[in-house]
Each structure stands twice: as C-alpha cells, then as structure tokens.
Motif scaffolding. Structure first.
Motif, mmCIF file in Angstrom:
data_model
loop_
_atom_site.group_PDB
_atom_site.id
_atom_site.type_symbol
_atom_site.label_atom_id
_atom_site.label_comp_id
_atom_site.label_asym_id
_atom_site.label_seq_id
_atom_site.Cartn_x
_atom_site.Cartn_y
_atom_site.Cartn_z
ATOM 1 N N TYR A 19 -29.473 19.008 20.625
ATOM 2 C CA TYR A 19 -28.381 18.369 19.894
ATOM 3 C C TYR A 19 -27.323 19.411 19.550
ATOM 4 O O TYR A 19 -27.656 20.545 19.193
ATOM 5 N N TYR A 20 -26.060 19.002 19.619
ATOM 6 C CA TYR A 20 -24.970 19.973 19.480
ATOM 7 C C TYR A 20 -23.727 19.302 18.891
ATOM 8 O O TYR A 20 -23.420 18.158 19.215
ATOM 9 N N ILE A 21 -23.017 20.066 18.058
ATOM 10 C CA ILE A 21 -21.771 19.579 17.451
ATOM 11 C C ILE A 21 -20.622 20.524 17.801
ATOM 12 O O ILE A 21 -20.697 21.730 17.550
ATOM 13 N N ASP A 22 -19.566 19.960 18.386
ATOM 14 C CA ASP A 22 -18.265 20.623 18.462
ATOM 15 C C ASP A 22 -17.426 19.882 17.421
ATOM 16 O O ASP A 22 -17.047 18.726 17.611
ATOM 17 N N LEU A 69 -14.489 19.376 16.031
ATOM 18 C CA LEU A 69 -13.263 18.585 16.130
ATOM 19 C C LEU A 69 -13.365 17.421 17.118
ATOM 20 O O LEU A 69 -12.426 16.653 17.277
ATOM 21 N N SER A 70 -14.544 17.270 17.750
ATOM 22 C CA SER A 70 -14.796 16.060 18.550
ATOM 23 C C SER A 70 -15.302 14.931 17.642
ATOM 24 O O SER A 70 -15.401 13.778 18.084
ATOM 25 N N TYR A 71 -15.633 15.272 16.382
ATOM 26 C CA TYR A 71 -16.160 14.305 15.404
ATOM 27 C C TYR A 71 -17.377 13.555 15.964
ATOM 28 O O TYR A 71 -17.587 12.377 15.684
ATOM 29 N N SER A 72 -18.181 14.281 16.735
ATOM 30 C CA SER A 72 -19.313 13.657 17.416
ATOM 31 C C SER A 72 -20.537 14.563 17.341
ATOM 32 O O SER A 72 -20.414 15.783 17.331
ATOM 33 N N VAL A 73 -21.710 13.936 17.267
ATOM 34 C CA VAL A 73 -22.972 14.652 17.463
ATOM 35 C C VAL A 73 -23.415 14.325 18.885
ATOM 36 O O VAL A 73 -23.570 13.151 19.231
ATOM 37 N N ASP A 74 -23.575 15.353 19.710
ATOM 38 C CA ASP A 74 -23.900 15.160 21.116
ATOM 39 C C ASP A 74 -25.345 15.544 21.419
ATOM 40 O O ASP A 74 -25.962 16.320 20.684
ATOM 41 N N ALA A 75 -25.841 15.021 22.526
ATOM 42 C CA ALA A 75 -27.194 15.355 22.982
ATOM 43 C C ALA A 75 -27.140 15.759 24.448
ATOM 44 O O ALA A 75 -26.287 15.282 25.210
ATOM 45 N N PHE A 76 -28.043 16.668 24.822
ATOM 46 C CA PHE A 76 -28.226 17.076 26.214
ATOM 47 C C PHE A 76 -29.709 16.955 26.548
ATOM 48 O O PHE A 76 -30.560 17.178 25.680
#
Length: 306
Positions: free
Chosen positions: A173-176, A178-185
């Motif tokens: 799980y990763y957060i950038d 200013l994308s205002y998103s929690v992402d997953a890989f």
C-alpha cells in the motif's frame, strides 16, 4: 466498544513530527522532527525524550531527516536529505548507505518504512515552498536492499508518503499525497517487485491530504489526514472508510501501533504552516498523541536486514 481516549504524550512540540515507530526492546517510540533535523526516542516508562540532531553528526549534509526505522544488527536506519543512512544511537554517528536523486538538487526523502523481508522503502519529493506547496512530479520511490543496492521503482511522484504491506505480504500500500488516494500494488516479497497499481480509497474533501499510514491485524489501514485533524480506518478490500478518529490538532502526519500488546495508536503532528490564530486554538499542535480503546491491534515493525 470501549471508550476511545486521546492524550498527548510528549510535551515538546515538533515543527513537523513524522515516522513514528515502536521499538519493543526499549519500550520506546521513535519519531523524527523533519525541519529540526532530529531523530527522537520517547521512553514510555520514564516519559523522557532523547534526541539526536542529525546536522551535528553528519558533516556532508544539512538536510532534513524524514524517516527512521529499526536495524536488525543494532541501531537504526534513517533517511536524511537524499541519503539512506545508518545511525549508531550510542555515539550519535551516522554513516552513508546510499544516495538517490543526485540530479535533483532541490529534492529530499520523505516517508519510509521497512518491508517484511527487511528492505527499507522510502520516496522523495521536491523541497516545499510552504507545507504541501512544491514543484510537482519531482519525486520517486526507492528501496534500500539488505545487500546495499538501491532500487528505483517509479518516478513522477508529488509527495511520497505513507506505506505498508498487507498481512499476507502480497499487497504493498502506498500514498502519493497530492493524488488524494491510497493505492495498492501486487507485491512479490521474495524479489521486492511491484505490479498492477490501483486506487483502493479516494479521500473525501473534509479528510484533506493523506499522509502517513499503518495497518492493523485485521488488514485495515489507518491513514493520518494532514490538514484534516484525524486518522481514518479504511477497508482496502471494499474501498470504504470504517472509522474516523478526530484529534485536537489539524496537521496530523502519521501513525503507528505500539505499546506492550500493540493496542495503542501513536499519532504524530505538525505545527509548521499554522497561522498564529490557529496555533492559539491548537496549543497541542506538533505533539505526539496516544490513542487507546480502539479495540484493534497492530503488528511489530519490521527491521532493516542490512
């Protein structure tokens, strides 16, 4: 459900407290104050804070220290400026383990965390003009492997921030921010390879900017919301927010579980960037908070294996 209690545990305020990590063997909470260039250790038994000011011990850089982690062989690892470093706490000596973004003089590391195989992941960003105001797309995500190699994963990052791994170690799980998103890989623990990036949660307007993050034993994510004055609990499988815990400060920056059974949630915060009138209404801005009574537990942090 037991009642939730929130208390500040460190009287001194950080300008920008970040990267909380529970160290079991010393019953302590590690954290950094980024612009003050300090790595701090709060002893939960004595309630005292020890600190190392990185600028004093590392002649070749005058850079912010942005994350800290435990090292299996003893001492700690940290991200300082654009370098991965090792810190000997006893003599306060710092040694260089690898540098990144050498072509980007205005960059620095931000958040970092060790994966279940002992690799130290951390990402970069451009130096801020004001909090969360910076040149966009200048950052990248890296990992320092136990054998000393540094791998670059991807670039085009605004503010590289929270990171953690699923309980079965198959998702990263990763957060950038200013994308205002929690992402997953998808994550391959053996090789450290990542694939198939997707968003698992988009922040609501009142939640503001996603910052640091940690996971609990039920596989749910806890995200500190910068400018949102809260931590939120998310279910990454359904993409739903399950819980919101409001704090008495606006600039909540990161969180981790700790305490003897990992049932306490520690939350860092910042005071930099607050106007005087807001500061006067938030006397605890920049402090570290302990939240009890959540009814969930976290896991022990992983240690860098190099």
């Amino acid at each position: 459900m037991s009642s939730i209690k929130i208390e500040s545990i460190v009287r001194e305020s950080s300008r920008c407290g970040e990267s909380p990590v529970w160290e079991e063997k010393s019953n302590s909470l590690l954290f950094v104050d980024i612009p003050s260039k300090k790595i701090c250790r709060w002893d939960s038994l004595t309630k005292k804070v020890q600190e190392v000011t990185v600028v004093c011990v590392f002649e070749i850089t005058d850079s912010a220290v942005s994350s800290v982690a435990i090292r299996q062989s003893g001492g700690y690892v940290a991200t300082v400026g654009t370098r991965f470093c090792a810190l000997n706490w006893e003599d306060q000596s710092l040694s260089d383990l690898g540098a990144v973004d050498k072509d980007k003089k205005n960059n620095r590391f931000n958040d970092g965390k060790v994966d279940p195989a002992g690799r130290y992941f951390a990402g970069t960003m451009a130096e801020e003009i004001a909090p969360a105001v910076l040149e966009r797309h200048q950052g990248s995500l890296y990992a320092l492997f136990p054998n000393g190699t540094v791998k670059k994963y991807f670039d085009n990052v605004d503010i590289s921030n929270g990171l953690d791994w699923s309980m079965d170690h198959k998702i990263f799980y990763y957060i950038d921010s200013l994308s205002y998103s929690v992402d997953a890989f998808d994550y391959d623990l053996q090789t450290g390879k990542i694939a198939n990036r997707r968003s698992v949660y988009k922040l609501e307007k009142e939640e503001h900017i996603p910052d640091g993050m940690c996971i609990d034993t039920e596989g749910k994510l806890w995200v500190a919301c910068y400018n949102g004055g809260r931590v939120i609990r998310l279910d990454p499988e359904t993409g739903k927010r399950i819980q919101t815990v409001l704090l008495p400060v606006e600039k909540t920056t990161s969180c981790c579980f700790g305490g003897k059974d990992y049932s306490e949630l520690y939350v860092t915060s910042a005071r930099d960037g607050l106007e005087p009138d807001k500061l006067s209404r938030q006397p605890e801005a920049g402090r570290i908070f302990k939240i009890t009574g959540l009814g969930v537990k976290g896991i022990a942090p992983y240690a860098f294996a190099g």
